[in-house]
Enzyme design. Structure first.
Site, mmCIF file in Angstrom:
data_model
loop_
_atom_site.group_PDB
_atom_site.id
_atom_site.type_symbol
_atom_site.label_atom_id
_atom_site.label_comp_id
_atom_site.label_asym_id
_atom_site.label_seq_id
_atom_site.Cartn_x
_atom_site.Cartn_y
_atom_site.Cartn_z
ATOM 1 N N GLU A 7 31.486 -0.463 -21.780
ATOM 2 C CA GLU A 7 32.825 -0.338 -22.378
ATOM 3 C C GLU A 7 32.869 -0.850 -23.810
ATOM 4 O O GLU A 7 33.764 -1.583 -24.212
ATOM 5 C CB GLU A 7 33.876 -1.036 -21.509
ATOM 6 C CG GLU A 7 34.145 -0.236 -20.242
ATOM 7 C CD GLU A 7 35.473 -0.583 -19.597
ATOM 8 O OE1 GLU A 7 35.447 -0.842 -18.401
ATOM 9 O OE2 GLU A 7 36.511 -0.591 -20.281
ATOM 10 N N ASN A 18 24.251 11.683 -24.781
ATOM 11 C CA ASN A 18 24.115 11.528 -26.234
ATOM 12 C C ASN A 18 25.399 11.050 -26.902
ATOM 13 O O ASN A 18 25.563 11.176 -28.109
ATOM 14 C CB ASN A 18 23.656 12.838 -26.860
ATOM 15 C CG ASN A 18 22.210 13.127 -26.506
ATOM 16 O OD1 ASN A 18 21.342 12.259 -26.654
ATOM 17 N ND2 ASN A 18 21.954 14.313 -25.985
ATOM 18 N N GLU A 31 28.353 -5.006 -30.491
ATOM 19 C CA GLU A 31 28.371 -4.530 -31.877
ATOM 20 C C GLU A 31 29.618 -3.681 -32.145
ATOM 21 O O GLU A 31 30.266 -3.812 -33.188
ATOM 22 C CB GLU A 31 27.092 -3.727 -32.179
ATOM 23 C CG GLU A 31 25.813 -4.570 -32.195
ATOM 24 C CD GLU A 31 25.314 -5.005 -30.812
ATOM 25 O OE1 GLU A 31 25.808 -4.472 -29.794
ATOM 26 O OE2 GLU A 31 24.436 -5.890 -30.746
ATOM 27 N N THR A 50 31.447 8.514 -21.264
ATOM 28 C CA THR A 50 30.086 8.428 -21.812
ATOM 29 C C THR A 50 29.242 9.638 -21.415
ATOM 30 O O THR A 50 29.316 10.133 -20.291
ATOM 31 C CB THR A 50 29.414 7.143 -21.299
ATOM 32 O OG1 THR A 50 30.220 6.041 -21.707
ATOM 33 C CG2 THR A 50 28.023 6.980 -21.863
ATOM 34 N N GLY A 70 15.166 -24.026 -13.251
ATOM 35 C CA GLY A 70 13.707 -23.997 -13.326
ATOM 36 C C GLY A 70 13.140 -22.811 -12.553
ATOM 37 O O GLY A 70 13.752 -21.730 -12.516
#
Lengths: 383, 260
Positions: free
Chosen positions: A367, A130, A371, A127, A343
């Site tokens: 990873e 960009n 989507e 990664t 709660g």
């Protein structure tokens, strides 16, 4: 006849890791999370149990177990703490995996025994700032100079990338153009300490706070030709294959995390009394818990079957993407219900469920986002 | 040295035990290595790792099912496992269990014997010492410190107001107390190695015993019935003015609870 029994080794391994996680990790997980502390002591203890190199053959120092065994190990760690599970999953899938599957014999002999001993961790740099879902946006380049390559660029969100015991980063870089006009990618194994290669630990994470995450910088970093992992131009294939397998371990983190969160919610609901009754007796909560238990069961067998396909040398890639998608989304639903059942207390650090709630979010992003998993699955089913 | 660790299959301490018709219902209960026995295994492995020619054996007596527990114990790093398998095991008292283990020990040989100070299920705390007596060996029980030098054992055990130090020659039997060491977790390599190591299952016949020696026939003690602990009765709130409630409290403590 279908046999859903796990074998004796799988059962023993699950018991051993559950015992370890409950006794050695659970008591310190909250504190490590709070301090953003990567625990070398915990890594050493996990190395003693051979949690690095589970699936690597014994000749290289591994334990020679199947992928299902590895997945059960990650599941059991994630049941107690996501950060610790991440360290082990990245150590195996991203540090050890590429060296074992694509490294030449020299690279394997040099690095695998060290990695299997847990004395050294490896990282996998894909990664970039960009280039997230769109790996084609990679900017890191390697230019050939005689027998060397000169690398420039940077990587981000690299798990185990800057710990005190990280030994190398496998880094994907553009090395030219292929005959078909597309970019040529090559992976380099770059040892820490190579001039021009620096790392910076990333802080301020919402999740996995006690795992190590880094940015990697390459400035005129000169490496010899022999540091190419496998062959020049194989980088893209290696990355896809690494991610295919990596999905199984991310799925295991979703499954284990969901199991842990569900158990916390169940226990709390059996103790907490409101309106004169244990709150698990209220149908609003009981149905939530029933849904959680059902979805976890479905997630487990989807993932285990994907591992079974892998271990039997059958195509597993579609099922791995389905497992990654489903297990992380199951955990998302489970932690959401589990905090609701807790709660106000579920919002407090003092309660473990708060950490599970934060840790979960990575699984739908890292990873390959949910989507992207759907893109992968849709291609396999012919869309 | 052949170091034998006696191991018992016990229900997991977290298991929910239910009683049906005077017997413990075992379905759904998980069985584990008796936790106190793990201290013995750890001590044996430490002797082996310190160097020298040593082998660590696991010996257990139980039904066929106990094979799994024997293997779990081996996964800590033992070299060989032995199970005396007989359906009568649950009906054996401490005397008979010791008799079976002593016979098996004679069959496989030993230079040193470790076991837990007690099993967490029946808490009888007798078997280790009985084995030692049957084999005419020295023994020390509830040991929390162990040293072995030149074939001599030096152990410590906590007694009222201090530590007792005992020295004796090997072979001997040591029953282990919490604090003796920090038992390890099984490593994955050792888990994978279990099925490659020798694992022997003995019948009673193999160790020179018969059905008459074991179970109800061979035992002095017979467990006739198990009963679950009584459910705690609900508390009673005494309401009213302090003068009256104090009187009522004293009366109930004296006449109903009979504690004053």
């Amino acid at each position: 006849m279908v046999d859903f029994n796990l074998n004796d080794e799988h059962n023993m391994l699950r018991d051993a890791i559950r015992d370890f996680a409950e006794n050695e990790i659970a008591p310190i997980a909250e504190q490590l999370d709070e301090k953003e502390e990567f625990s070398l002591e915990l890594v050493a203890k996990m190395s003693d149990m051979n949690l690095f190199g589970l699936t690597i053959p014994e000749e290289y120092g591994g334990s020679g177990m199947d992928y299902l065994a590895y997945i059960i190990a990650v599941e059991e760690l994630a049941r107690v703490d996501g950060s610790t599970a991440a360290t082990v999953a990245a150590g195996n899938s991203l540090g050890l995996g590429p060296v074992y599957y694509f490294g030449n014999e020299e690279q394997k002999k040099e690095w695998l025994p060290k990695l299997c001993s847990g004395k050294v961790l490896g990282s996998f740099g894909l990664t970039e700032a960009n280039a997230g879902s769109d790996a084609g946006g990679t900017l890191t380049v390697a230019v050939q100079d005689g027998d060397d390559w000169i690398i420039n660029g940077s990587k981000i969100f690299i798990t185990n990338g800057s710990s005190e015991i990280t030994g190398f980063a496998i880094t994907q870089a553009i090395t030219g153009k292929r005959d078909d006009g597309k970019k040529e990618y090559t992976c380099f194994l770059i040892p820490h300490g190579t001039p021009g290669f620096t790392t910076k630990t990333m802080h301020g994470k919402m999740m996995w706070r006690s795992s190590n995450t880094a940015e990697l910088y390459f400035e005129d970093c000169r490496v010899p030709n022999s540091s190419i992992l496998g062959k020049r131009g194989d980088g893209f294939k290696q990355m896809l294959s690494t991610l295919d397998k990596g999905r199984l371990s991310i799925a295991a983190m979703g499954l284990g995390g969901a199991q842990g969160a569900y158990e916390l919610a169940l226990k709390y609901s059996q103790e907490r009394v409101q309106f004169g009754k244990k709150i698990c007796k209220f149908q609003a909560n009981a149905f939530k818990l029933a849904d959680m238990a059902t979805e976890i069961e479905a997630a487990r067998w989807l993932l285990y079957r994907a591992c079974w396909l892998h271990d039997n040398d059958l195509p597993f890639q579609k099922e791995a993407a389905m497992s990654k998608l489903y297990c992380s989304e199951v955990m998302s639903r489970v932690v959401n219900h589990a905090v609701q059942i807790h709660g106000g207390y579920g919002l407090m650090r003092e309660y473990n469920i708060e950490r599970f709630y934060r840790d979960q979010k990575l699984l739908e992003i890292g990873e390959g986002t949910s989507e992207v998993q759907k893109i992968v699955i849709s291609r396999y089913i012919g869309c | 040295m052949k170091i034998v660790c006696l191991v018992k299959e016990v229900p997991d301490s977290e298991a929910k035990i239910t009683v049906e018709n005077g017997k413990i219902k075992e379905t759904g209960v998980k069985f584990i290595v008796n936790p106190y026995d793990e201290y013995g295994i750890e001590e044996a492995l430490k002797i082996k790792e310190a160097g020298g020619e040593h082998q660590v054996f696991i010996l257990t007596f139980g039904t066929e099912r106990a094979k799994k527990v024997m293997e779990s114990a081996m996964a800590l790093g033992a070299d060989e496992g032995f199970l005396v398998a007989d359906g009568s095991a649950p009906d054996c008292d401490s005397h008979t269990t010791a008799k079976v283990l002593a016979a098996a020990l004679n069959k496989i040989g030993f230079d040193m014997i470790f076991c837990g100070k007690q099993a967490i299920d029946d808490d009888s705390s007798q078997v280790g010492v009985r084995v030692a007596e049957m084999l005419s060996l020295g023994h020390a029980s509830v040991v929390n410190k162990f040293e072995l030098t030149d074939g001599k054992v030096k152990v410590e055990r906590q007694i009222q107001g201090g530590q007792e130090v005992i020295e004796m020659p090997v072979p001997c039997v040591i029953t282990c107390q919490k604090g003796l060491n920090d038992p390890r977790y099984p490593s994955l390599k050792n888990i994978m190695a279990v099925k490659k190591k020798p694992r022997t299952v003995f019948t009673l016949d193999d160790i020179g015993l018969s059905a008459d020696d074991v179970g109800v026939n061979g035992s002095f003690v017979e467990v006739t019935k198990f009963e679950p602990p009584l459910e705690k009765a609900p508390g009673r709130v005494i309401e009213g003015e302090p003068e009256d409630t104090a009187k009522e409290l004293i009366r109930s403590l004296r006449e109903e609870a009979k504690v004053i």
